[in-house]
Design a protein around this motif. Structure first.
Motif, PDB file in Angstrom:
ATOM      1  N   ASN A  16      23.576  -7.054  84.695  1.00  0.00           N
ATOM      2  CA  ASN A  16      23.346  -6.862  86.126  1.00  0.00           C
ATOM      3  C   ASN A  16      24.693  -6.982  86.856  1.00  0.00           C
ATOM      4  OD1 ASN A  16      22.950  -7.705  88.926  1.00  0.00           O
ATOM      5  ND2 ASN A  16      20.782  -7.857  88.451  1.00  0.00           N
ATOM      6  N   PRO A  17      25.182  -5.924  87.522  1.00  0.00           N
ATOM      7  CA  PRO A  17      26.509  -5.974  88.163  1.00  0.00           C
ATOM      8  C   PRO A  17      26.630  -7.055  89.226  1.00  0.00           C
ATOM      9  CG  PRO A  17      25.678  -3.716  88.061  1.00  0.00           C
ATOM     10  CD  PRO A  17      24.535  -4.616  87.693  1.00  0.00           C
ATOM     11  N   ARG A  18      25.538  -7.333  89.928  1.00  0.00           N
ATOM     12  CA  ARG A  18      25.589  -8.347  90.979  1.00  0.00           C
ATOM     13  C   ARG A  18      25.696  -9.749  90.381  1.00  0.00           C
ATOM     14  NH1 ARG A  18      23.018  -4.101  91.445  1.00  0.00           N
ATOM     15  NH2 ARG A  18      21.154  -4.843  90.357  1.00  0.00           N
ATOM     16  N   LEU A  19      25.020  -9.937  89.248  1.00  0.00           N
ATOM     17  CA  LEU A  19      25.160 -11.214  88.540  1.00  0.00           C
ATOM     18  C   LEU A  19      26.588 -11.365  88.018  1.00  0.00           C
ATOM     19  CD1 LEU A  19      24.094 -13.797  87.201  1.00  0.00           C
ATOM     20  CD2 LEU A  19      23.335 -12.377  85.273  1.00  0.00           C
ATOM     21  N   ILE A  20      27.128 -10.299  87.458  1.00  0.00           N
ATOM     22  CA  ILE A  20      28.503 -10.345  86.951  1.00  0.00           C
ATOM     23  C   ILE A  20      29.464 -10.703  88.079  1.00  0.00           C
ATOM     24  CG2 ILE A  20      30.363  -8.928  85.973  1.00  0.00           C
ATOM     25  CD1 ILE A  20      28.145  -7.377  84.443  1.00  0.00           C
ATOM     26  N   TRP A  21      29.232 -10.135  89.267  1.00  0.00           N
ATOM     27  CA  TRP A  21      30.108 -10.411  90.412  1.00  0.00           C
ATOM     28  C   TRP A  21      30.055 -11.883  90.817  1.00  0.00           C
ATOM     29  CZ3 TRP A  21      28.943 -10.866  95.969  1.00  0.00           C
ATOM     30  CH2 TRP A  21      30.100 -10.875  96.758  1.00  0.00           C
ATOM     31  N   VAL A  22      28.851 -12.463  90.906  1.00  0.00           N
ATOM     32  CA  VAL A  22      28.762 -13.860  91.349  1.00  0.00           C
ATOM     33  C   VAL A  22      29.203 -14.829  90.253  1.00  0.00           C
ATOM     34  CG1 VAL A  22      26.925 -13.333  93.010  1.00  0.00           C
ATOM     35  CG2 VAL A  22      26.325 -14.247  90.751  1.00  0.00           C
ATOM     36  N   MET A  23      29.276 -14.350  89.003  1.00  0.00           N
ATOM     37  CA  MET A  23      29.789 -15.206  87.936  1.00  0.00           C
ATOM     38  C   MET A  23      31.303 -15.375  88.039  1.00  0.00           C
ATOM     39  SD  MET A  23      27.371 -16.487  86.182  1.00  0.00           S
ATOM     40  CE  MET A  23      28.426 -17.186  84.892  1.00  0.00           C
ATOM     41  N   GLY A  24      31.973 -14.491  88.770  1.00  0.00           N
ATOM     42  CA  GLY A  24      33.426 -14.565  88.915  1.00  0.00           C
ATOM     43  C   GLY A  24      33.912 -15.921  89.407  1.00  0.00           C
ATOM     44  N   PRO A  25      33.410 -16.398  90.561  1.00  0.00           N
ATOM     45  CA  PRO A  25      33.852 -17.707  91.049  1.00  0.00           C
ATOM     46  C   PRO A  25      33.510 -18.846  90.092  1.00  0.00           C
ATOM     47  CG  PRO A  25      32.800 -16.456  92.801  1.00  0.00           C
ATOM     48  CD  PRO A  25      32.559 -15.705  91.537  1.00  0.00           C
ATOM     49  N   ILE A  26      32.381 -18.747  89.399  1.00  0.00           N
ATOM     50  CA  ILE A  26      32.017 -19.790  88.433  1.00  0.00           C
ATOM     51  C   ILE A  26      33.049 -19.835  87.302  1.00  0.00           C
ATOM     52  CG2 ILE A  26      30.296 -20.498  86.724  1.00  0.00           C
ATOM     53  CD1 ILE A  26      28.137 -19.375  88.577  1.00  0.00           C
ATOM     54  N   LEU A  27      33.430 -18.666  86.806  1.00  0.00           N
ATOM     55  CA  LEU A  27      34.445 -18.606  85.754  1.00  0.00           C
ATOM     56  C   LEU A  27      35.795 -19.106  86.256  1.00  0.00           C
ATOM     57  CD1 LEU A  27      33.568 -15.137  84.186  1.00  0.00           C
ATOM     58  CD2 LEU A  27      33.392 -17.356  83.039  1.00  0.00           C
ATOM     59  N   PHE A  28      36.097 -18.828  87.526  1.00  0.00           N
ATOM     60  CA  PHE A  28      37.374 -19.248  88.098  1.00  0.00           C
ATOM     61  C   PHE A  28      37.520 -20.765  88.064  1.00  0.00           C
ATOM     62  CE2 PHE A  28      40.097 -20.518  91.653  1.00  0.00           C
ATOM     63  CZ  PHE A  28      41.233 -19.762  91.399  1.00  0.00           C
ATOM     64  N   TYR A  29      36.419 -21.464  88.369  1.00  0.00           N
ATOM     65  CA  TYR A  29      36.467 -22.923  88.425  1.00  0.00           C
ATOM     66  C   TYR A  29      36.120 -23.582  87.089  1.00  0.00           C
ATOM     67  CZ  TYR A  29      37.093 -22.625  93.453  1.00  0.00           C
ATOM     68  OH  TYR A  29      37.600 -22.376  94.697  1.00  0.00           O
ATOM     69  N   THR A  30      35.856 -22.769  86.065  1.00  0.00           N
ATOM     70  CA  THR A  30      35.600 -23.308  84.729  1.00  0.00           C
ATOM     71  C   THR A  30      36.914 -23.382  83.962  1.00  0.00           C
ATOM     72  OG1 THR A  30      33.378 -22.336  84.690  1.00  0.00           O
ATOM     73  CG2 THR A  30      34.326 -22.971  82.580  1.00  0.00           C
ATOM     74  N   PRO A  31      37.240 -24.535  83.377  1.00  0.00           N
ATOM     75  CA  PRO A  31      38.516 -24.656  82.643  1.00  0.00           C
ATOM     76  C   PRO A  31      38.605 -23.649  81.491  1.00  0.00           C
ATOM     77  CG  PRO A  31      37.489 -26.817  82.967  1.00  0.00           C
ATOM     78  CD  PRO A  31      36.476 -25.792  83.369  1.00  0.00           C
ATOM     79  N   PRO A  32      39.812 -23.166  81.184  1.00  0.00           N
ATOM     80  CA  PRO A  32      39.989 -22.196  80.086  1.00  0.00           C
ATOM     81  C   PRO A  32      39.424 -22.688  78.752  1.00  0.00           C
ATOM     82  CG  PRO A  32      41.979 -22.321  81.401  1.00  0.00           C
ATOM     83  CD  PRO A  32      41.076 -23.412  81.903  1.00  0.00           C
ATOM     84  N   GLU A  33      39.529 -24.000  78.492  1.00  0.00           N
ATOM     85  CA  GLU A  33      39.020 -24.524  77.230  1.00  0.00           C
ATOM     86  C   GLU A  33      37.491 -24.470  77.147  1.00  0.00           C
ATOM     87  OE1 GLU A  33      39.948 -28.128  79.896  1.00  0.00           O
ATOM     88  OE2 GLU A  33      40.842 -26.179  79.387  1.00  0.00           O
ATOM     89  N   LYS A  34      36.848 -24.218  78.295  1.00  0.00           N
ATOM     90  CA  LYS A  34      35.390 -24.083  78.319  1.00  0.00           C
ATOM     91  C   LYS A  34      34.956 -22.639  78.581  1.00  0.00           C
ATOM     92  CE  LYS A  34      34.333 -28.856  79.633  1.00  0.00           C
ATOM     93  NZ  LYS A  34      33.626 -29.741  80.592  1.00  0.00           N
TER      94      LYS A  34
END
Length: 208
Positions: free
Chosen positions: A119-137
């Motif tokens: 779902n493109p809209r889900l992918i879009w809102v996952m962006g900020p979540i990934l941004f604040y998730t540490p690289p090791e996670k």
């Protein structure tokens, strides 16, 4: 367009349709969308964070009502995830509160990804979540770009839904996010940033 007055008008004009059981989930969704986008647009203006928080909470309430009317409506979950994510940001310095507030967000994100990972809209809102998730996670800036480029690739194969009440947005949001990300990465890639911005403007020429 950043037209907050029209968003408020559209929100109010949908009120007479709330009792239509057949359309209830989608009417609630678009009322939520109006509040959600009003809150996002308010961030481009000198608006008190308290007012923005109220808009996001009101948007989340509408999306929750849409989900009650249609428990399989993934886009309603997408709206809740983003609205609550913005509220968490306002309370980011209140560590214990923020930790509690992110729990339903992660739960909904897991459910939505299991049901509709493309779902493109889900992918879009996952962006900020990934941004604040540490690289090791599994997060970080590069993962955000990878996520959004995957979303754009998916959009290129999608056909618009027959039902105009079904959400079909997402591609210009992903493109404009990528423009910002390539502009702000270290080192920046202005050529790619401009390309993504221009691609977004082809779809939405009046983007504010």
């Amino acid at each position: 367009e950043g037209d907050r007055a029209t968003l408020k008008k559209c929100y109010d004009e949908l009120a007479p349709f709330l009792e239509n059981k057949e359309l209830a989930s989608r009417i609630r969704y678009w009322r939520g969308f109006a509040r959600w986008r009003d809150g996002i647009n308010a961030g481009n203006e000198s608006v008190d964070p308290g007012e923005m928080e109220k808009l996001f909470l009101a948007g989340a309430d509408e999306f929750k009502a849409a989900l009650v009317a249609d428990p399989h409506f993934v886009d309603a979950k997408v709206g809740i995830i983003s609205c609550l994510g913005h509220v968490v940001y306002f309370h980011r310095n209140e560590k214990e509160l923020a930790q509690e507030m992110v729990k339903p967000i992660f739960a909904l994100a897991g459910e939505a990804k299991a049901a509709a990972p493309d779902n493109p809209r889900l992918i879009w809102v996952m962006g900020p979540i990934l941004f604040y998730t540490p690289p090791e996670k599994g997060g970080g800036f590069d993962k955000v770009i990878e996520n959004n480029e995957r979303g754009v690739a998916i959009c290129s194969h999608l056909k618009p839904p027959r039902d105009k009440l079904e959400p079909s947005w997402g591609e210009p949001e992903l493109l404009m996010s990528l423009a910002y990300e390539y502009m702000t990465k270290n080192p920046p890639d202005f050529e790619k940033a401009e390309k993504y911005a221009r691609d977004a403007l082809v779809i939405v020429p009046f983007w504010h």
